[in-house]
Write a protein that holds these residues in place. Sequence first.
Motif, short mmCIF file in Angstrom:
data_model
loop_
_atom_site.label_atom_id
_atom_site.label_comp_id
_atom_site.label_asym_id
_atom_site.label_seq_id
_atom_site.Cartn_x
_atom_site.Cartn_y
_atom_site.Cartn_z
N THR A 73 5.09 8.63 -8.24
CA THR A 73 5.65 9.08 -9.61
C THR A 73 6.50 10.38 -9.45
OG1 THR A 73 3.71 10.40 -10.00
CG2 THR A 73 3.93 8.03 -10.89
N GLY A 74 6.54 10.97 -8.40
CA GLY A 74 7.29 12.53 -8.24
C GLY A 74 8.64 12.35 -8.07
N GLY A 75 9.37 10.79 -7.70
CA GLY A 75 10.59 10.83 -7.44
C GLY A 75 11.03 10.84 -6.02
N LYS A 76 10.07 11.43 -5.10
CA LYS A 76 10.51 11.70 -3.76
C LYS A 76 10.19 10.27 -3.05
CE LYS A 76 9.09 14.41 0.24
NZ LYS A 76 8.12 15.40 0.82
N LEU A 77 10.87 9.99 -2.13
CA LEU A 77 10.65 8.70 -1.31
C LEU A 77 9.35 9.00 -0.52
CD1 LEU A 77 13.83 7.54 0.03
CD2 LEU A 77 12.66 6.26 -1.31
N VAL A 78 8.41 8.04 -0.54
CA VAL A 78 7.03 7.76 0.12
C VAL A 78 7.01 6.78 1.18
CG1 VAL A 78 4.60 7.74 0.20
CG2 VAL A 78 5.92 9.04 -1.64
N THR A 79 6.74 6.84 2.46
CA THR A 79 6.87 5.94 3.43
C THR A 79 6.00 5.31 3.64
OG1 THR A 79 6.13 7.38 5.19
CG2 THR A 79 8.65 7.53 4.79
N ALA A 80 6.00 3.75 3.78
CA ALA A 80 4.62 3.01 4.19
C ALA A 80 3.67 3.72 5.37
CB ALA A 80 5.16 1.66 4.57
N THR A 81 4.17 4.44 6.06
CA THR A 81 3.27 5.11 7.09
C THR A 81 2.59 6.09 6.40
OG1 THR A 81 5.07 4.79 8.79
CG2 THR A 81 3.42 6.43 9.28
N GLU A 82 3.25 6.96 5.37
CA GLU A 82 2.55 7.96 4.78
C GLU A 82 1.27 7.27 3.85
OE1 GLU A 82 4.61 11.25 2.82
OE2 GLU A 82 6.65 10.05 3.51
N LEU A 83 1.69 5.96 3.12
CA LEU A 83 0.74 5.61 2.35
C LEU A 83 -0.33 4.84 3.12
CD1 LEU A 83 3.05 3.66 -0.21
CD2 LEU A 83 1.78 5.74 -0.74
N SER A 84 -0.05 4.48 4.24
CA SER A 84 -1.10 3.84 4.96
C SER A 84 -2.03 4.78 5.76
CB SER A 84 -0.32 3.26 6.44
OG SER A 84 -1.33 2.70 7.41
N ARG A 85 -1.58 6.15 6.12
CA ARG A 85 -2.31 7.28 6.61
C ARG A 85 -3.21 7.81 5.28
NH1 ARG A 85 1.53 10.65 7.70
NH2 ARG A 85 2.01 9.51 9.43
N ARG A 86 -2.56 7.94 4.25
CA ARG A 86 -3.32 8.48 3.01
C ARG A 86 -4.54 7.56 2.71
NH1 ARG A 86 -6.09 9.26 -0.27
NH2 ARG A 86 -5.81 10.33 -2.38
N PHE A 87 -4.29 6.16 2.75
CA PHE A 87 -5.41 5.36 2.05
C PHE A 87 -6.03 4.78 3.46
CE2 PHE A 87 -2.19 5.53 -1.22
CZ PHE A 87 -2.97 5.93 -2.24
N GLU A 88 -5.71 5.22 4.49
CA GLU A 88 -6.47 4.73 5.52
C GLU A 88 -6.60 3.14 5.76
OE1 GLU A 88 -10.53 6.52 5.21
OE2 GLU A 88 -9.62 8.22 6.03
N VAL A 89 -5.43 2.58 5.49
CA VAL A 89 -5.40 1.05 5.84
C VAL A 89 -4.17 0.59 6.74
CG1 VAL A 89 -6.47 0.57 3.73
CG2 VAL A 89 -3.91 0.82 3.67
N SER A 90 -4.01 -0.56 7.21
CA SER A 90 -2.91 -0.71 7.83
C SER A 90 -1.54 -0.84 7.03
CB SER A 90 -3.13 -2.16 8.50
OG SER A 90 -3.24 -3.21 7.47
N LEU A 91 -0.50 -0.92 7.82
CA LEU A 91 0.85 -1.14 7.14
C LEU A 91 1.00 -2.41 6.51
CD1 LEU A 91 3.10 0.31 9.89
CD2 LEU A 91 2.77 1.27 7.56
N ARG A 92 0.30 -3.55 7.08
CA ARG A 92 0.56 -4.74 6.55
C ARG A 92 -0.30 -4.68 5.14
NH1 ARG A 92 -0.64 -10.24 9.85
NH2 ARG A 92 1.11 -9.34 10.83
N THR A 93 -1.31 -4.22 4.91
CA THR A 93 -2.27 -3.84 3.73
C THR A 93 -1.32 -3.36 2.74
OG1 THR A 93 -4.20 -3.87 4.78
CG2 THR A 93 -4.27 -2.89 2.48
N ILE A 94 -0.37 -2.29 2.93
CA ILE A 94 0.26 -1.60 2.14
C ILE A 94 1.64 -2.20 1.83
CG2 ILE A 94 2.03 0.36 1.88
CD1 ILE A 94 -0.76 1.33 1.86
N TYR A 95 2.07 -3.24 2.54
CA TYR A 95 3.16 -3.96 2.07
C TYR A 95 2.59 -5.15 1.13
CZ TYR A 95 5.59 -2.55 6.29
OH TYR A 95 6.20 -1.45 7.16
N ARG A 96 1.26 -5.50 1.27
CA ARG A 96 0.59 -6.76 0.45
C ARG A 96 0.46 -5.80 -0.98
NH1 ARG A 96 -2.43 -8.58 4.60
NH2 ARG A 96 -4.30 -7.22 3.98
N ASP A 97 0.11 -4.43 -0.90
CA ASP A 97 -0.29 -3.85 -2.14
C ASP A 97 1.13 -3.68 -2.99
OD1 ASP A 97 -2.66 -3.25 -1.67
OD2 ASP A 97 -2.52 -1.51 -0.78
N MET A 98 2.31 -3.22 -2.21
CA MET A 98 3.41 -3.25 -2.86
C MET A 98 4.10 -4.42 -3.47
SD MET A 98 3.64 0.17 -2.03
CE MET A 98 5.17 0.20 -3.19
#
Length: 334
Positions: free
Chosen positions: A15-40
């Motif tokens: 929501t902040g308007g700043k781009l957040v990478t899939a890698t950042e999200l993966s690291r923040r929630f401690e899941v794989s990149l594939r899981t982040i892609y499924r979440d998106m």
Amino acid sequence: MNPIDRALGILLMLTGGKLVTATELSRRFEVSLRTIYRDMDRLLSLGIPVDAERGAEGGYRLAKDYIQPPVALTLNETASLLVALALVRGLKATPLSADLDTAERKLLAALPRRARELLIEGGRVVGIEQAPVDIFHSEKQTVERGNMQVAVDRFLEALLAARRVRFRHENPYRGRVRDYEVEPHGVLFDRDRWYLVGRSVDETEARIFRADRVIEIEVAGISFRPPKDFNIADHLGRTWLASAMRRWESDGDIAEIRVTPEQAETLARDWFYRHAAFTRLASGDTLIGIPNPTERELFALIRWLGPGAELLKPLDLREKLARSLEAMAATYRA
């Protein structure tokens, strides 16, 4: 963390308007990149507007203004909005009615129980009268092919998205249906009808369309820049009717009636006839030009005005009116 909690956390990070990478999200929630892609993909399937940018500098972010800051309303402020919603529902067509339902539920949820029980059915405590039937100013009725609710909804949706609309519009006086592509500017309500205000791509100035005469409306993919100087207030006081009459005068039949100064003053106060063409004659009387006349309308107007009013045109109706008045006079002399 379950998928629902993680999805909410992702939304908050975007929501902040700043781009957040899939890698950042993966690291923040401690899941794989594939899981982040499924979440998106899950968020996108729910209709949440997530913007994705590719490349080394890419990432995800939520579309601007998707999540609005909370608005704190007092009890009276909330109740006043619910009353307004009840009034709007008394109209023949309620703009964006489905969205209005969800807004009402949110407002009700914010109320104390006692107030919520009172206002949960606003129609029980707030009433709105429908506009009375106007038997004097007769109108040619539109064939019931249009849907005023659909026309108003699509027009407002296009206005909010700054996109053109395409529709067919029926003119019962001309007996024709014409296609339009219009840039929406606003809507107004008058005498139990909605009117759509916008600029046709074939014209330079905005004009008004009756919503119940709109057929097969759709939001087009072409965007436009809404005019910053437009104000719906400029169209109130039925100024739109004056411009419409000038247009009718240029391409239709006109009836001419000579009236006394007192009768002209009376008609100048009427919501409809005040916008007709008034011409002061050398005799002191006034010549009034009425476009698109009907026999019933003209005869009723002359009888209502009484002595001093004279129908000059059209000539065939003048003779027919004379016979009608003579028949009426004979009845009273009998």
